[in-house]
Design a protein around this motif. Structure first.
Motif, mmCIF file in Angstrom:
data_model
loop_
_atom_site.group_PDB
_atom_site.id
_atom_site.type_symbol
_atom_site.label_atom_id
_atom_site.label_comp_id
_atom_site.label_asym_id
_atom_site.label_seq_id
_atom_site.Cartn_x
_atom_site.Cartn_y
_atom_site.Cartn_z
ATOM 1 N N LEU A 9 48.605 29.257 36.770
ATOM 2 C CA LEU A 9 47.331 28.397 36.699
ATOM 3 C C LEU A 9 46.322 29.732 35.774
ATOM 4 C CD1 LEU A 9 45.072 26.681 37.505
ATOM 5 C CD2 LEU A 9 44.937 27.914 39.653
ATOM 6 N N ALA A 10 46.517 30.961 35.923
ATOM 7 C CA ALA A 10 45.840 31.744 35.245
ATOM 8 C C ALA A 10 46.243 31.897 33.857
ATOM 9 C CB ALA A 10 46.250 33.299 35.732
ATOM 10 N N SER A 11 47.500 31.661 33.582
ATOM 11 C CA SER A 11 48.158 31.516 32.188
ATOM 12 C C SER A 11 47.553 30.451 31.403
ATOM 13 C CB SER A 11 49.637 31.425 32.031
ATOM 14 O OG SER A 11 50.122 31.207 30.881
ATOM 15 N N PHE A 68 34.927 25.050 45.450
ATOM 16 C CA PHE A 68 35.438 24.137 44.427
ATOM 17 C C PHE A 68 34.510 22.798 44.927
ATOM 18 C CE2 PHE A 68 39.606 25.775 43.323
ATOM 19 C CZ PHE A 68 39.044 26.521 42.187
ATOM 20 N N ASP A 69 34.460 21.637 43.980
ATOM 21 C CA ASP A 69 33.501 20.623 44.317
ATOM 22 C C ASP A 69 34.372 19.693 45.345
ATOM 23 O OD1 ASP A 69 31.950 21.274 42.339
ATOM 24 O OD2 ASP A 69 32.651 19.906 40.897
ATOM 25 N N PHE A 70 35.730 19.971 45.490
ATOM 26 C CA PHE A 70 36.617 19.401 46.263
ATOM 27 C C PHE A 70 37.885 20.324 46.614
ATOM 28 C CE2 PHE A 70 37.755 17.854 42.092
ATOM 29 C CZ PHE A 70 39.131 17.825 42.270
ATOM 30 N N ILE A 71 38.466 19.846 47.622
ATOM 31 C CA ILE A 71 39.844 20.662 47.871
ATOM 32 C C ILE A 71 40.910 20.143 46.845
ATOM 33 C CG2 ILE A 71 41.669 21.337 49.465
ATOM 34 C CD1 ILE A 71 39.021 22.561 50.448
ATOM 35 N N THR A 72 41.308 20.974 45.917
ATOM 36 C CA THR A 72 42.244 20.998 44.934
ATOM 37 C C THR A 72 43.657 20.937 45.700
ATOM 38 O OG1 THR A 72 42.264 23.341 44.194
ATOM 39 C CG2 THR A 72 40.783 21.948 43.214
ATOM 40 N N ILE A 73 44.461 19.943 45.017
ATOM 41 C CA ILE A 73 45.745 20.212 45.464
ATOM 42 C C ILE A 73 46.885 20.391 44.590
ATOM 43 C CG2 ILE A 73 45.448 18.807 47.794
ATOM 44 C CD1 ILE A 73 47.353 16.615 45.986
ATOM 45 N N GLN A 93 40.892 22.345 36.325
ATOM 46 C CA GLN A 93 39.507 21.725 35.748
ATOM 47 C C GLN A 93 38.439 22.489 36.483
ATOM 48 O OE1 GLN A 93 39.355 19.846 33.307
ATOM 49 N NE2 GLN A 93 41.894 19.647 33.171
ATOM 50 N N GLN A 94 38.496 22.697 37.800
ATOM 51 C CA GLN A 94 37.376 23.305 38.687
ATOM 52 C C GLN A 94 36.969 24.581 38.086
ATOM 53 O OE1 GLN A 94 35.707 21.900 41.416
ATOM 54 N NE2 GLN A 94 36.109 20.265 40.762
ATOM 55 N N MET A 104 37.574 25.633 35.022
ATOM 56 C CA MET A 104 37.225 25.811 33.414
ATOM 57 C C MET A 104 35.601 25.269 33.606
ATOM 58 S SD MET A 104 40.364 24.255 31.506
ATOM 59 C CE MET A 104 39.420 23.520 30.426
ATOM 60 N N LYS A 105 35.569 24.501 34.585
ATOM 61 C CA LYS A 105 33.929 23.941 34.757
ATOM 62 C C LYS A 105 33.013 24.984 35.090
ATOM 63 C CE LYS A 105 31.271 20.755 37.610
ATOM 64 N NZ LYS A 105 31.350 19.714 38.791
ATOM 65 N N ARG A 106 33.634 25.757 36.030
ATOM 66 C CA ARG A 106 32.735 27.013 36.548
ATOM 67 C C ARG A 106 32.687 28.204 35.376
ATOM 68 N NH1 ARG A 106 34.289 29.400 42.147
ATOM 69 N NH2 ARG A 106 33.940 27.413 42.925
ATOM 70 N N MET A 107 33.883 28.536 34.662
ATOM 71 C CA MET A 107 33.733 29.247 33.694
ATOM 72 C C MET A 107 32.606 29.056 32.473
ATOM 73 S SD MET A 107 37.707 29.972 32.860
ATOM 74 C CE MET A 107 38.389 31.603 33.316
ATOM 75 N N SER A 108 32.581 27.492 32.277
ATOM 76 C CA SER A 108 31.763 27.190 31.149
ATOM 77 C C SER A 108 30.476 27.269 31.669
ATOM 78 C CB SER A 108 32.016 25.932 30.659
ATOM 79 O OG SER A 108 32.308 25.002 31.548
ATOM 80 N N CYS A 109 29.927 27.127 32.883
ATOM 81 C CA CYS A 109 28.718 27.249 33.332
ATOM 82 C C CYS A 109 28.367 28.623 33.217
ATOM 83 C CB CYS A 109 28.768 26.957 35.076
ATOM 84 S SG CYS A 109 28.539 25.505 35.532
#
Lengths: 268, 287
Positions: A244-246, B262-267, B274-275, B277-282
């Motif tokens: 994931l980090a990568s 996150f917005d939901f529990i990612t599995i 995606q979650q 990346m969204k946070r990073m771009s914020c």
């Protein structure tokens, strides 16, 4: 010199098939090492060189300075305990307790000592409920712990576990972790072959990667998992969190969940 | 469409007082991929033995309730006919290899030989499956001289060659390196896309989360949870009950605990990515 020392070791089976080529490796007392790599890379053959089941075709293997070529497998196995990959290759007694006692009786230990060692091995592996059963009536994953108990009871300073994580559930993985911690506290070396990359990143600081009969890398888990060429060649994968980090292009060489959580909390 | 229906099924192995399966009520639909997880001794392999018809055709013991395979009671199915309908890949590859054949090629063809498939088709099927599983370099070897992981691939190949409609697969990757494990999941996914029904027992929950349509969590002989991977794996109770959940879900739970959910529990890793990346771009101001 390390406690276990392989020096330019090549091993060929009697039919001429070369399984290990020019291995050089030194493992110290009390060290914990994971051996990873593709199926058929020669991992099992290599660890069998360490307990004298295999003797080098070229080069030398030293255990506490003794050359394995000068000793019988029985002599070496009182220093190096090897737990087989397939427990069914190892287990042959009709009762779990007898299986664990077998080597201790062969070593002519007195009853009190046998009782102490069996008790400890059983406790460490959590197989109390199965002692009076036939090993073949218990599930495969438990049979694996029986084969581990039989080797722990010999109380060798060096222990090799060949794919102990195969088929284990969460509690089995936890039990293995605890077991390795106890052994390390006692100053024992533990060498483990595994395909479970989370298990490696969580529990091992040193990782040896094998591919195509050779050792291709030897270093920290972080260094091995973030070396793209090694990962590709050894057909391993980063732990999920490392992947994931990568994928995110993070350069922090993350392999543990805690590291990623900390980064996200602090920066994002 | 219904493939396998279990109606109030309970089962005890011979001479055993404990129920290996208890009150199982579940329908496996055709063409879906089912991931079966849970602690060891929870009944996963027994469930496999049941849907494969080994219970009651091979294992005796007490079976109650109804097991319907394509609408017909398992007791009424002819055992050998059932084996052409449902392929079973055993947990332990050391058990599956027949031991009677001298080469991997013959080992893979063994099941087809027994079905009386004609030679040309047999060769074609074997060659295809050998390519699919990337075991070209093993075909002339003696199956008894293979490593654990190599045996597992050969065992897998010999079942795929049978071309069954339903595949029951018990921990096919336990001895495999990570790359081969990923390959096996890709192959299983491909079999699903061909319309096959897949029942897969696995401890590698990250892959189960990514590939399966439905997840069953077994516990003490019964189905404790079932549903889509998202339904099942977002349930934090599972951890307390000794059931592993994907790393992406653990990460979600960790962040939630630290008040940065996150917005939901990612599995899956993809969802987590995606979650994040969204946070990073914020943070970086571009969101």
């Amino acid at each position: 010199m390390g406690a276990i020392e392989l020096k330019n070791v090549t091993f060929a089976y009697p039919n001429g098939f070369i399984a290990n080529e020019n291995l050089t490796l030194s493992i110290n007392s009390g060290e914990r090492v994971a051996i990873v790599g593709q199926n058929g890379a020669g991992k099992t053959t290599a660890v069998k060189l360490m307990n004298g089941l295999n003797k080098p075709t070229k080069g030398n293997v030293f255990i506490n300075g003794m050359n394995t070529k000068d000793k019988t497998t029985a002599q070496i196995s009182s220093y190096v305990g090897y737990v087989f990959q397939n427990p069914d290759d190892q287990i042959f007694n009709s009762n779990v307790k007898k299986e664990i006692e077998y080597m201790l009786r062969y070593l002519k230990l007195d009853e009190k000592e046998i009782e102490r060692r069996v008790g400890r091995a059983v406790e460490l592996t959590g197989i109390q409920d199965f002692l009076h059963m036939n090993p073949y009536d218990v599930p495969y994953s438990t049979r694996k712990f029986i084969s581990i108990a039989a080797i722990l009871a010999i109380e060798t300073p060096y222990i090799i576990l060949d794919e102990p994580t195969a088929g284990q559930d969460m509690s089995g993985i936890k039990a293995l972790t605890t077991l390795m911690n106890v052994l390390q506290d006692e100053g024992k070396s533990v060498i483990t072959i595994t395909h479970d990359m989370e298990f490696v990143s969580d529990n091992f600081s040193r990782v040896v990667a094998m591919a195509n009969k050779q050792i291709i890398a030897d270093g920290t888990a972080r260094k091995i998992f973030w070396n793209h060429d090694v990962v590709k060649q050894a057909k391993i994968k980063k732990p999920q969190i490392g992947e994931l980090a990568s994928d995110l292009g993070l350069s922090e060489d993350i392999i543990l969940r805690k590291e990623l959580v900390d980064l996200l909390i602090n920066k994002y | 469409m219904k493939g396998i229906e279990l109606k109030n099924v309970s089962y005890q192995y011979p001479l055993s007082e404990a129920f290996a399966l208890k009150n199982i009520h579940y329908t496996f639909e055709k063409g879906k991929f089912y991931g079966i997880i849970g602690p060891n001794s929870a009944g996963k392999t027994t469930l496999c033995n049941l849907v494969r018809g080994l219970i009651p055709h091979f294992y005796e013991g007490e079976l109650s309730g109804d097991v319907l395979i394509e609408g017909k009671d398992v007791r009424e199915w002819d055992g050998s006919l059932l084996s052409t309908k449902i392929g079973y890949i055993f947990q332990n590859p050391f058990t599956q290899i027949s031991g009677v054949k001298d080469t991997v090629l013959e080992e893979i063809a063994l099941g087809l030989e027994n079905l009386g498939i004609d030679k040309e088709e047999m060769i074609e099927r074997v060659i295809n499956v050998v390519k699919l599983l990337k075991i070209e370099d093993l075909i002339k070897k003696n199956p008894n001289n293979l490593s654990g992981g190599q045996r597992q691939r050969v065992a897998f190949a010999s079942i795929i060659a049978m071309d069954n409609d339903i595949l029951v697969i018990d921990e096919p990757t336990s001895q495999l390196d990570p790359e081969s494990t990923a390959d096996i999941f890709e192959i299983i996914n491909m079999l699903k896309s061909q319309g096959k029904t897949i029942l897969l027992v696995e401890h590698k929950v990250d892959l189960i989360a990514e590939y399966s349509d439905e997840v069953l969590v077994m516990e003490n002989g019964h189905i404790a949870y079932s549903g889509t991977p998202s339904d099942v794996f977002s349930n934090i109770e599972l951890i307390d009950r000794g059931v592993a959940i994907p790393q992406a879900a653990l990460l979600s739970h960790d962040l939630q605990r630290q008040n940065k959910p996150f917005d939901f529990i990612t599995i899956t890793n993809e969802q987590a990515k995606q979650q994040i990346m969204k946070r990073m771009s914020c943070v970086n101001g571009s969101y």
